[in-house]
Each structure stands twice: as structure tokens, then as C-alpha cells.
Design an enzyme around this catalytic site. Structure first.
Site, PDB file in Angstrom:
ATOM      1  N   LYS A  83     -40.050 -28.574  33.951  1.00  0.00           N
ATOM      2  CA  LYS A  83     -39.630 -29.481  32.876  1.00  0.00           C
ATOM      3  C   LYS A  83     -40.424 -29.276  31.588  1.00  0.00           C
ATOM      4  O   LYS A  83     -39.854 -29.289  30.493  1.00  0.00           O
ATOM      5  CB  LYS A  83     -39.733 -30.936  33.347  1.00  0.00           C
ATOM      6  CG  LYS A  83     -38.792 -31.249  34.507  1.00  0.00           C
ATOM      7  CD  LYS A  83     -38.992 -32.642  35.045  1.00  0.00           C
ATOM      8  CE  LYS A  83     -38.122 -32.861  36.271  1.00  0.00           C
ATOM      9  NZ  LYS A  83     -38.283 -34.222  36.831  1.00  0.00           N
ATOM     10  N   ASP A 119     -35.483 -38.650  33.165  1.00  0.00           N
ATOM     11  CA  ASP A 119     -36.320 -39.099  34.280  1.00  0.00           C
ATOM     12  C   ASP A 119     -36.911 -40.477  34.050  1.00  0.00           C
ATOM     13  O   ASP A 119     -36.921 -41.323  34.947  1.00  0.00           O
ATOM     14  CB  ASP A 119     -37.481 -38.120  34.497  1.00  0.00           C
ATOM     15  CG  ASP A 119     -37.081 -36.890  35.287  1.00  0.00           C
ATOM     16  OD1 ASP A 119     -36.026 -36.915  35.935  1.00  0.00           O
ATOM     17  OD2 ASP A 119     -37.835 -35.904  35.249  1.00  0.00           O
ATOM     18  N   GLY A 145     -47.384 -34.077  34.634  1.00  0.00           N
ATOM     19  CA  GLY A 145     -46.379 -33.053  34.406  1.00  0.00           C
ATOM     20  C   GLY A 145     -45.142 -33.636  33.749  1.00  0.00           C
ATOM     21  O   GLY A 145     -45.199 -34.707  33.122  1.00  0.00           O
ATOM     22  N   GLY A 252     -38.275 -42.181  45.868  1.00  0.00           N
ATOM     23  CA  GLY A 252     -37.877 -41.276  44.809  1.00  0.00           C
ATOM     24  C   GLY A 252     -36.387 -41.188  44.602  1.00  0.00           C
ATOM     25  O   GLY A 252     -35.930 -40.877  43.485  1.00  0.00           O
TER      26      GLY A 252
END
Length: 272
Positions: A83, A119, A145, A252
Site C-alpha cells: 500500500k 481502509d 504501514g 479483520g
């Protein structure tokens, strides 16, 4: 008998007019989006499929350039660990991607790619769906990240009282903390052991058997919330232990589920 011109699997269309979307990652076997996003797009009357593409970091830039020559490739979903790498490529990025310096979706704009980051919004929506109100809460975030950046800025924008970050790469951690502070948010370094109202794992740790815990058990308190971005396994070792300690858990899968409609909206412009 000659094969049909259009294959139909339980109502899904695949023929010469099908547009192709790819999802790139390393690894990619764990991704869950291909079938549900394909179904969602086709339910909207868009003839498209999403397919997984296992791509190592060194090959991401040349692959994206080459795919522009494939006229029926309309877009790309970007997953770990690419990403931030993609955000550094010469492409147009929208506000969320620019702010977090990470990209998880690309769509064709003529002979170039346009990127965005969904996200953070997806993660935040998953928390809300599970009854967690971010406003005024302290956050401990493991991972600086692409996913960690997206989540940090989404939580900050939703009114989190503080966001403290840990990452094995101290420079990445400090860079994220500095950018949050520059926008007026309270942020600092986290030891991944002190308790917070919301504890988030935004690292890949827990994806493979034998991975170390990304967060110490001392950070988990009964009644607090522990969230993980990992989709496979469905319940990570961290979440299993958190549940055993009386914490509320957010898997998740919720982040992806909440992103699907947003992904379909994003790609629709390139697929119409």
C-alpha cells in the site's frame, strides 16, 4: 457440444466483455474480497470480476505499468505489503490516500492510474457496527504501514483522544506520529504493553502459525476493545486471548465487509 459464449456460475457472468480487476499482494492466498466484490459489482449490472495476483514488491511498478496496456483491466485492489509502495509511484491520489501516504484501490483514468485509500473508513465503520464509539477514546496502534496509516487518520478524524503507535521500524512509527501531530492530533510512541481503550493490530503478525503476538497481554483489559486487521485466520491468536481476558473483539473481516460498497462505488466510474 460447443461451449457457451458466456459462462454463468450461480448467476455470475464471464465472457469476452468482462472487465478485469486484480488484487495484488504478497502473499495473496488469504484475501477474501474476490468473490464478494465480484458478486456485488455484477448485482449492480456491471460485468466485471476480481482476481487475485501474487506480486512481489520489486514487480509491482512494472506490473502496474504493463497492465495499462491491457484495455479490459479497469482497476486494482492493493493489499499487504504494497500500500505504501504504490502511494510512492507517480500516480494521481485522492485525499485519504494522500493524507495517509498509502493506497489500497486504483482505477484506470485514461492511460494512468488514480488511487484512493478505503481502509480507514472501512475499519472505522466496522468499529461502529460493533458498538464502539471512537470519540474521546485512547488508542494503541501496532503497525505504521499502509493499513496502520489509514486507521490512524480515520480514528483521529473521528475524534479519538489520543493515538499512540508502535512499529518495529522506528522511522516509520515516528513519521506517522509526526504527521498526526502536525494536523493537531494527540499522538505518541506506544510500547504495545500499556492498556488503551482501543488496541489495534495493523501488522501482519498473526497471519501465519507461530507468529509472535503483536501486542502484549498487559495491554488488554476486560471491557476494552481489541481489533485486528487480519482476515485469515478469522479469529487470530491475539483476538482469542483478548476474548479470554474479557475484552470485546473486532475481527479483520469487518474492515473488508464495510469497504465492499465503497470499492464498488470507486470502481464503477472506470467500469461504466
Amino acid at each position: 457440444m460447443a461451449p457457451p459464449e458466456t459462462l454463468d456460475w450461480n448467476g455470475l457472468r464471464l465472457d469476452g466483455k468482462t472487465a478485469v480487476l486484480g488484487i495484488i499482494g504478497d502473499p495473496v492466498a488469504q484475501v477474501k474480497a474476490p468473490l464478494p466484490l465480484t458478486r456485488l459489482l455484477q448485482a449492480r449490472g456491471i460485468n466485471a470480476v476480481l482476481v487475485p495476483l501474487h506480486v512481489e514488491a520489486a514487480n509491482v511498478a512494472p506490473l502496474l505499468q504493463a497492465l495499462l496496456a491491457v484495455r479490459n483491466v479497469a482497476g486494482i485492489v492493493v493489499t499487504v505489503p504494497h500500500k505504501q509502495l504504490v502511494a510512492d509511484l507517480p500516480l494521481q491520489v485522492l485525499r485519504a490516500a494522500r493524507e495517509a501516504q498509502a493506497v489500497n484501490v486504483l482505477r484506470r483514468k485514461g492511460n494512468a492510474w488514480e488511487g484512493d485509500l478505503l481502509d480507514g473508513a472501512g475499519f472505522l465503520a466496522g468499529l461502529v457496527r460493533n458498538g464502539f464509539d471512537v470519540k474521546g477514546r485512547s488508542v494503541g496502534l501496532a503497525g505504521a504501514g499502509g493499513a496502520g496509516n489509514a486507521i490512524a487518520f480515520a480514528l483521529a478524524g473521528a475524534g479519538a483522544a489520543s493515538i499512540d503507535v508502535c512499529d518495529a521500524d522506528g522511522a516509520k512509527r515516528d513519521h506517522l506520529v509526526g504527521r498526526l501531530r502536525a494536523l493537531g492530533h494527540t499522538a505518541g510512541v506506544w510500547d504495545a504493553a500499556s492498556p488503551r481503550d482501543l488496541v489495534v493490530n495493523a501488522t501482519p503478525s498473526g497471519m501465519r502459525p507461530g507468529d509472535p503476538l503483536p501486542i502484549a497481554l498487559s495491554a488488554i483489559r476486560a471491557g476494552h476493545t481489541v481489533a485486528d486487521v487480519i482476515m485469515e485466520p478469522h479469529t487470530t491468536p491475539l483476538l482469542t486471548l483478548a476474548e479470554q481476558h474479557g475484552a470485546r473483539i473486532v475481527r479483520g473481516r469487518y474492515m473488508m465487509d464495510e469497504q465492499l460498497e465503497a470499492m464498488a462505488d470507486f470502481f464503477a466510474e472506470a467500469l461504466q
